[in-house]
Structure formats: C-alpha cells, structure tokens
Design an enzyme around this catalytic site. Sequence first.
Site, PDB file in Angstrom:
ATOM      1  N   ALA A  51       2.324   7.233  -1.074  1.00 27.43           N
ATOM      2  CA  ALA A  51       3.708   7.171  -1.999  1.00 27.43           C
ATOM      3  C   ALA A  51       4.678   6.489  -1.226  1.00 27.43           C
ATOM      4  O   ALA A  51       5.558   5.828  -1.838  1.00 27.43           O
ATOM      5  CB  ALA A  51       3.954   8.574  -1.611  1.00 27.43           C
ATOM      6  N   HIS A  74      -5.175  15.831  -8.918  1.00 23.57           N
ATOM      7  CA  HIS A  74      -4.120  15.049 -10.075  1.00 23.57           C
ATOM      8  C   HIS A  74      -4.116  15.893 -11.152  1.00 23.57           C
ATOM      9  O   HIS A  74      -2.822  15.915 -11.664  1.00 23.57           O
ATOM     10  CB  HIS A  74      -4.973  13.792 -10.194  1.00 23.57           C
ATOM     11  N   ASP A 132     -12.687   6.530  -4.181  1.00 24.91           N
ATOM     12  CA  ASP A 132     -11.664   6.043  -3.297  1.00 24.91           C
ATOM     13  C   ASP A 132     -11.476   4.421  -3.574  1.00 24.91           C
ATOM     14  O   ASP A 132     -10.269   3.752  -3.832  1.00 24.91           O
ATOM     15  CB  ASP A 132     -11.445   6.495  -1.914  1.00 24.91           C
ATOM     16  N   LYS A 158      -5.180   6.741  -8.942  1.00 28.59           N
ATOM     17  CA  LYS A 158      -6.600   6.568  -9.146  1.00 28.59           C
ATOM     18  C   LYS A 158      -7.545   7.242  -7.911  1.00 28.59           C
ATOM     19  O   LYS A 158      -6.974   7.338  -6.915  1.00 28.59           O
ATOM     20  CB  LYS A 158      -7.110   5.168  -9.175  1.00 28.59           C
ATOM     21  N   SER A 168       7.782  17.358  -2.135  1.00 28.80           N
ATOM     22  CA  SER A 168       6.761  17.506  -1.221  1.00 28.80           C
ATOM     23  C   SER A 168       6.528  19.126  -1.223  1.00 28.80           C
ATOM     24  O   SER A 168       7.258  20.026  -1.697  1.00 28.80           O
ATOM     25  CB  SER A 168       7.271  17.099   0.183  1.00 28.80           C
ATOM     26  N   TYR A 193       6.834  20.863  -5.731  1.00 30.52           N
ATOM     27  CA  TYR A 193       6.555  20.052  -6.774  1.00 30.52           C
ATOM     28  C   TYR A 193       7.137  20.495  -8.068  1.00 30.52           C
ATOM     29  O   TYR A 193       7.726  19.744  -9.034  1.00 30.52           O
ATOM     30  CB  TYR A 193       5.017  19.704  -6.980  1.00 30.52           C
TER      31      TYR A 193
HETATM   32  N1  LIG Z   1      -3.361   2.566  -5.451  1.00 28.75           N
HETATM   33  C1  LIG Z   1      -3.711   2.383  -4.342  1.00 28.75           C
HETATM   34  O1  LIG Z   1      -3.704   1.432  -3.814  1.00 28.75           O
HETATM   35  C2  LIG Z   1      -3.960   3.663  -3.525  1.00 28.75           C
HETATM   36  C3  LIG Z   1      -4.150   3.365  -2.162  1.00 28.75           C
HETATM   37  C4  LIG Z   1      -4.188   4.686  -1.228  1.00 28.75           C
HETATM   38  C5  LIG Z   1      -4.505   5.812  -1.966  1.00 28.75           C
HETATM   39  N2  LIG Z   1      -4.443   5.998  -3.531  1.00 28.75           N
HETATM   40  C6  LIG Z   1      -4.618   7.126  -4.054  1.00 28.75           C
HETATM   41  O2  LIG Z   1      -3.573   8.100  -3.980  1.00 28.75           O
HETATM   42  C7  LIG Z   1      -4.105   9.449  -3.655  1.00 28.75           C
HETATM   43  C8  LIG Z   1      -3.310   9.805  -2.381  1.00 28.75           C
HETATM   44  O3  LIG Z   1      -3.930   8.810  -1.294  1.00 28.75           O
HETATM   45  P1  LIG Z   1      -3.026   8.951   0.133  1.00 28.75           P
HETATM   46  O4  LIG Z   1      -3.714   7.830   0.954  1.00 28.75           O
HETATM   47  O5  LIG Z   1      -1.703   8.500   0.093  1.00 28.75           O
HETATM   48  O6  LIG Z   1      -3.345  10.470   0.628  1.00 28.75           O
HETATM   49  P2  LIG Z   1      -2.476  11.228   1.996  1.00 28.75           P
HETATM   50  O7  LIG Z   1      -1.992  10.219   2.961  1.00 28.75           O
HETATM   51  O8  LIG Z   1      -3.493  12.237   2.332  1.00 28.75           O
HETATM   52  O9  LIG Z   1      -1.380  11.881   1.259  1.00 28.75           O
HETATM   53  C9  LIG Z   1      -1.457  12.807   0.108  1.00 28.75           C
HETATM   54  C10 LIG Z   1      -0.304  13.614  -0.124  1.00 28.75           C
HETATM   55  O10 LIG Z   1      -0.568  14.666  -1.192  1.00 28.75           O
HETATM   56  C11 LIG Z   1       0.257  15.836  -0.972  1.00 28.75           C
HETATM   57  N3  LIG Z   1      -1.006  16.890  -0.707  1.00 28.75           N
HETATM   58  C12 LIG Z   1      -0.622  18.014  -1.560  1.00 28.75           C
HETATM   59  N4  LIG Z   1      -1.612  18.893  -1.580  1.00 28.75           N
HETATM   60  C13 LIG Z   1      -2.701  18.413  -0.538  1.00 28.75           C
HETATM   61  C14 LIG Z   1      -3.689  18.859   0.198  1.00 28.75           C
HETATM   62  N5  LIG Z   1      -4.281  20.297  -0.234  1.00 28.75           N
HETATM   63  N6  LIG Z   1      -4.231  18.145   1.240  1.00 28.75           N
HETATM   64  C15 LIG Z   1      -3.673  17.072   1.188  1.00 28.75           C
HETATM   65  N7  LIG Z   1      -2.457  16.462   0.976  1.00 28.75           N
HETATM   66  C16 LIG Z   1      -1.886  17.245  -0.072  1.00 28.75           C
HETATM   67  C17 LIG Z   1       0.761  15.693   0.609  1.00 28.75           C
HETATM   68  O11 LIG Z   1       2.028  15.440   0.315  1.00 28.75           O
HETATM   69  P3  LIG Z   1       3.220  16.319   0.757  1.00 28.75           P
HETATM   70  O12 LIG Z   1       2.728  17.086   2.017  1.00 28.75           O
HETATM   71  O13 LIG Z   1       4.419  15.845   0.577  1.00 28.75           O
HETATM   72  O14 LIG Z   1       3.204  17.680  -0.386  1.00 28.75           O
HETATM   73  C18 LIG Z   1       0.011  14.500   1.114  1.00 28.75           C
HETATM   74  O15 LIG Z   1       0.772  13.660   2.068  1.00 28.75           O
HETATM   75  C19 LIG Z   1      -5.405   9.236  -3.782  1.00 28.75           C
HETATM   76  O16 LIG Z   1      -5.840   9.852  -5.078  1.00 28.75           O
HETATM   77  C20 LIG Z   1      -5.892   7.999  -3.742  1.00 28.75           C
HETATM   78  O17 LIG Z   1      -7.200   7.483  -4.251  1.00 28.75           O
HETATM   79  C21 LIG Z   1      -4.254   4.687  -4.214  1.00 28.75           C
END
Ligand SMILES: NC(=O)c1ccc[n+]([C@@H]2O[C@H](COP(=O)([O-])OP(=O)(O)OC[C@H]3O[C@@H](n4cnc5c(N)ncnc54)[C@H](OP(=O)(O)O)[C@@H]3O)[C@@H](O)[C@H]2O)c1
Length: 330
Positions: free
Chosen positions: A16, A79, A178, A97, A36, A58
Amino acid sequence: MADVTRWGILATGKIAHTFATDLAVTPGHELAAVGSRRLEPAQAFAQRHGAAAAYGSYEELVADPDVDVIYVATPHALHLEHARLAFEAGKHVLCEKPLTLNIAEAEELVRLAREHDRFLMEAMWMACNPVVLRIAEDLRSGRFGVPRHVHAELGFRVDAGPEDRMFNPDLGGGALLDMGIYPLTFAHLMLGPASSLAAVATLSEAGVDLDVAVTGAYAGGALATMVASMTAWSSREASIATSLGRVHVPAQFHHPTHAFFVPADGEPERIEGDGPIIGIGYGNEIAEVGRCLQAGLRESPLVPLDRTLLLMRQLDDLRRQIGVRYAADG
Ligand SMILES: NC(=O)c1ccc[n+]([C@@H]2O[C@H](COP(=O)([O-])OP(=O)(O)OC[C@H]3O[C@@H](n4cnc5c(N)ncnc54)[C@H](OP(=O)(O)O)[C@@H]3O)[C@@H](O)[C@H]2O)c1
C-alpha cells in the site's frame, strides 16, 4: 467520471505504501482516502502520503463519496471479502495479485463485478509495463525470431515470523501465489497459454511452498522454466531464447526499465518501452485503470479478466501438484 481519478487505498501494509508513492507521481490521479482496521495507522498513512481522509474501518472507506476506485491491498485470502465490500458500495476495484486464493473465489469476484457493473482489474502491473509490452509485441511480429524457451525466476529471502502472511496458510502464504505468478504470467505473455504445466516444491512445516519450480509446454513446442523462492536470492531476471538469439530482461524482470536483444551473430540491441515508466511501474498500472475508467470500460485490455482466471486455474492445478491446500479450497 471527473478528469481526476480519486483513489481509496484499503489497508496500510507494505505494498500500500509503495503504491501510494507511485500514485503521487501519476498525472490525473489523487489519493482521496485510506482505510485501515484501526484509525491510527490510517491517519499516519494519510499524513505520509497526503490523503484527504483517513478511516479506522474498511466499511467507512468504501462509503466515502469522494472515492471512485478502491485499491485492495490486503493479503490474498481477504481479497474477495474486501473487493465485495467495495462493489457493494458502488466502487470500482483494482485488486492486488493474485486476485484471490483459488478459481472458485476468482469466478465469484468477477461475477460480483459484473452484477454491480463495476470495473475490476487484478494488479498485475507487469502486464502494464511498457518494456514488457514492447518485447511481447516484437516477439509476436517475429522480429526476434521464433521463441523456443522462456526462463524466468523470482526469489528473495523472506525474513519474517510464521504469523507473516508469506508463511501463514490462513492468509494464502507460499512462493507460488506471491512470486510464482510473475514467471507464469511472463511466460504466458510471451508464448500464449500453456498446454501443460508441471511443478515440484519444497514445503514448510505449516504446508506452504517455500521454493517452487515449474516447467511449461506452449504452442509450437516452445517450453518454459519458472522458479519462485522465499528462501533464496535468485537473479530475478528473465530470458527468451529464440531461433535468432536471446532476449535478456535484467532484474527486475517483472518491472524492467529496459531489456536487450542479443542476436547470435551481432551486437546486443537495447529495447526500450514506447512510453515512460511511471514511478517504479505501479504508475503505469494506475494510469491504465484511469484510462479504462475514463473510457467507461469494465475491464482492462492489458489485464483481461479471462487471462486472470486462466492463470488462477493454472495456480490451482500447480498447488494440487505440490500438495498446498488452503482452508478456502474446501
Ligand atoms: N504488486 C506487487 O508488486 C505486490 C508486492 C507485494 C505484495 N503484493 C500483494 O499485495 C497484498 C498485500 O501484501 P503486503 O506485502 O502489502 O502485505 P502486508 O505488508 O502484510 O500488509 C497487508 C495489510 O492488510 C491488512 N490486513 C487486513 N486484515 C489482515 C490480516 N488478517 N492479517 C494481516 N493483514 C491484514 C493490514 O492493513 P491494516 O492494518 O491497515 O488494515 C496489513 O497491513 C498481497 O496480496 C500480495 O500478494 C503485491
């Protein structure tokens, strides 16, 4: 639609933040709001990235009338739930994704988008990258010769605890979903749909894949080898061997700034995209969403939903082969 596309970011995790950084340098787009599970991280995120509104749920985020499109940035297992919230509030969706954990969930998400007549795109930013698009087009035209073999590998050591989404089966952990989705999608973009895929993997004690290697067969006898890893630093490069030479895509192959065609009997030729890379490349995906919304489209020609679903079926099949099951699989 107003001239400016107004975004709401759902979640404040790692991606994000990266996305918001690129959003800030993408013309015609603004960060309207962030949501969040708790208000404090939302406020900190809003302050850092200049969002007009910050919400501690949300539900409040998706209800904001000043938001056109929601970017779903939660772990894959959530998602469907979070995109559903957005559709029910009348918002368009760019969803990280992989779109969901499995094909049943992905088909349900596409059904919801159509039922609510909203735009849906998987955040497969690689498919919006100008260099990747240039290579695919030149390959199709025959300029590089006949492609015979694609190799792509994406791996980095993940240093995190077992509760982290990458290791946690309840959140859809594992290298294939991932990271492996990138080599698989890259091979598809270059060679078309796979006629068969086979995989081997090393699993963690919790049952998620730490390392996975996939081989694929494609039209005309072309082959692909694809690797994803959470335990080792791979090259993160890709190459396409052809009848005339080799296309080399340096790291990071899933968001390259340039590539090379290395003819068997000549000097390497640099390959550039037709347009600029915006930010580190998320800006190109953001611009594509804006372009589609301005044109009234409900899906992107660069990231069509049929391809997202086809890749999701492949991921399901590969998970069956390596023995990775999630609770959502039933
Ligand atoms: N396009 C790309 O290059 C790319 C790169 C990395 C990841 N991604 C994708 O993006 C998604 C998120 O990845 P990320 O690396 O950002 O993950 P992350 O750092 O773990 O963040 C996920 C966020 O989701 C929210 N969340 C809501 N319910 C949750 C739960 N039960 N457990 C954990 N988090 C929860 C939290 O935000 P709040 O606390 O604010 O609610 C948390 O900060 C994944 O699907 C991943 O495949 C894409």
